[in-house]
Design an enzyme around this catalytic site. Sequence first.
Site, PDB file in Angstrom:
ATOM      1  N   GLU A  98       0.824  -1.211   0.000  1.00 32.56           N
ATOM      2  CA  GLU A  98       0.000   0.000   0.000  1.00 32.56           C
ATOM      3  C   GLU A  98       0.857   1.259   0.000  1.00 32.56           C
ATOM      4  O   GLU A  98       0.435   2.308  -0.463  1.00 32.56           O
ATOM      5  CB  GLU A  98      -0.913   0.001   1.235  1.00 32.56           C
TER       6      GLU A  98
ATOM      7  N   HIS B  41       8.102 -27.214   0.285  1.00 35.90           N
ATOM      8  CA  HIS B  41       7.348 -28.322  -0.309  1.00 35.90           C
ATOM      9  C   HIS B  41       6.207 -27.814  -1.173  1.00 35.90           C
ATOM     10  O   HIS B  41       5.288 -28.552  -1.490  1.00 35.90           O
ATOM     11  CB  HIS B  41       6.799 -29.224   0.807  1.00 35.90           C
TER      12      HIS B  41
ATOM     13  N   LYS C 168     -13.045   2.127  -1.940  1.00 34.02           N
ATOM     14  CA  LYS C 168     -13.990   2.312  -0.827  1.00 34.02           C
ATOM     15  C   LYS C 168     -15.184   3.127  -1.302  1.00 34.02           C
ATOM     16  O   LYS C 168     -16.331   2.806  -1.030  1.00 34.02           O
ATOM     17  CB  LYS C 168     -13.315   3.057   0.335  1.00 34.02           C
TER      18      LYS C 168
HETATM   19  O1  PA5 Z   1      -3.256   1.529   5.920  1.00 30.38           O
HETATM   20  C1  PA5 Z   1      -4.349   2.005   5.652  1.00 30.38           C
HETATM   21  O2  PA5 Z   1      -4.519   3.218   5.612  1.00 30.38           O
HETATM   22  C2  PA5 Z   1      -5.548   1.119   5.408  1.00 30.38           C
HETATM   23  O3  PA5 Z   1      -5.217  -0.223   5.296  1.00 30.38           O
HETATM   24  C3  PA5 Z   1      -6.527   1.269   6.557  1.00 30.38           C
HETATM   25  O4  PA5 Z   1      -5.904   0.892   7.747  1.00 30.38           O
HETATM   26  C4  PA5 Z   1      -7.781   0.433   6.334  1.00 30.38           C
HETATM   27  O5  PA5 Z   1      -8.377   0.748   5.116  1.00 30.38           O
HETATM   28  C5  PA5 Z   1      -8.781   0.653   7.472  1.00 30.38           C
HETATM   29  O6  PA5 Z   1      -9.074   2.021   7.597  1.00 30.38           O
HETATM   30  P1  PA5 Z   1      -9.662   2.621   8.919  1.00 30.38           P
HETATM   31  O7  PA5 Z   1      -8.665   2.451  10.002  1.00 30.38           O
HETATM   32  O8  PA5 Z   1      -9.932   4.041   8.603  1.00 30.38           O
HETATM   33  O9  PA5 Z   1     -10.920   1.863   9.225  1.00 30.38           O
END
Ligand code: PA5
Length: 459
Positions: free
Chosen positions: A303, A332, A446
């Site tokens: 990410e 394996h 989202k």
């Molecule tokens: O790293 C990130 O920003 C995302 O993976 C968020 O943690 C994830 O989408 C969850 O978001 P939130 O903490 O706002 O619920």
Amino acid sequence: MNPPRHSSAPNASSRKLLQIDTARLYRDGVGAEGVTTNELDELAPELRRIHQTVLEKSRGGIDAEFASLNLHAVMPDSLASIEAMAAQLRRFEDVIVIGIGGSSLGAKAVHHAMMAVRPDPAAPTLHFLENIDSYRLHALLQNRQAEKTGVICISKSGGTVETAIQYLILRDWLEKELGKDKARAHQWLVTDPAHGWLRELAGRENLPSLPVPPMVGGRFSVLTAVGLLPLAAAGVDVRTLLAGAADSAARCVTEDIHANPALEIAALFYLLDVHKNKRVSIMMPYADPLELMGDWYRQLWAESLGKRMEARPGRPPAGTLPVRAMGAVDQHSQLQMYLESRLDKIFTFLTLDSWERDFSIPLPEESRKQFPYLAGKKMSQVLEAEFQATRQVITETGHPNMTLRLPALDEHVIGQLIDLYQRVTVYAGLLYGINPLDQPAVEKGKKLAIQLLSGDRPA
Ligand code: PA5
């Protein structure tokens, strides 16, 4: 109520540092596919520049743009309130932790590691609810008593739909079982200090809550209340976790790559991608307790770095694909491909120096003929031999690889690992010329899901 276990941060003599072996990422260690000293020298001015950027953007503690790199220093001030809430949670037998992505993976990984080594018999069992899956939720609730169950809902934005619906279902369950007033004493929220649905709910219903520092993104937040609250409730020594992170930070203060492991690793992984076409980064722990660290790394790396390089038009998108494998099981399952398919991979092995739990292999006379090499051996020695053998064949094949050797499986070492990887990721992002802290494409997904649910677009 069972107070959380406390321990003071380890003193200098008991601080065991993560051993970082990068030799096989270089040409001298792995051959033609490794990084040359020339390539590294050419990158030196850029490395100095990005190190300066990190220093500048880390100024300002918890309000800094790179606040995630300051958590070892600022979070100790919040530990009293985190531990006080954790102490309340310890009256329960079960604690359900709702959150997804960065609001779950870090705590889940550390919890998995530490429970394998040192489960706290006085602590509640943590259940992480991440994905929306009716079977899982149904099974979880079927065997739970509301009276003995606490819920922590974690969402930085305070409105992530997967998290919100699971929380709504659990609130409803608690209220039906216990009544509205009593149900309130079973809920804790971790979210943005000022904004979002969860924050409003906390204010309206006077629910206990902790803030996620606004400048710290989800995948960098395990060392904030996001990770520290559930971990402290489970009996993990969060003070030592932060002390470990501080010791890692202290190793990464200079612009000299030979004295700053995070900068060196970022530089080598970057060069291996852009000069040697290494597009896959495989993390392969040789210890089951570290299995979920691979999931945490996968999110952090993917990410943060998987982005268009807008700052460098014409260049291909950034980022190597992070993959989690497991030693020895994937020998394996995957090793055939590693050894005979493309040379497009970098390996990171995680190994343990000492095993607090081990087995001597009982070898009755009648089995000795079959396994003569196991005589007098411990299980950990067999795993170590398998690791050494795999690393050797991976190296001989020409895959650049790095070994992170954990001197112990404890909070201090895990804290170092977390801080190191967060730093490597930020440095790597700056080398690619992208913003490692945003996730524009995730936000797109989202929004679209919400449009589909609202009927604005046909599903
Ligand atoms: O790293 C990130 O920003 C995302 O993976 C968020 O943690 C994830 O989408 C969850 O978001 P939130 O903490 O706002 O619920």
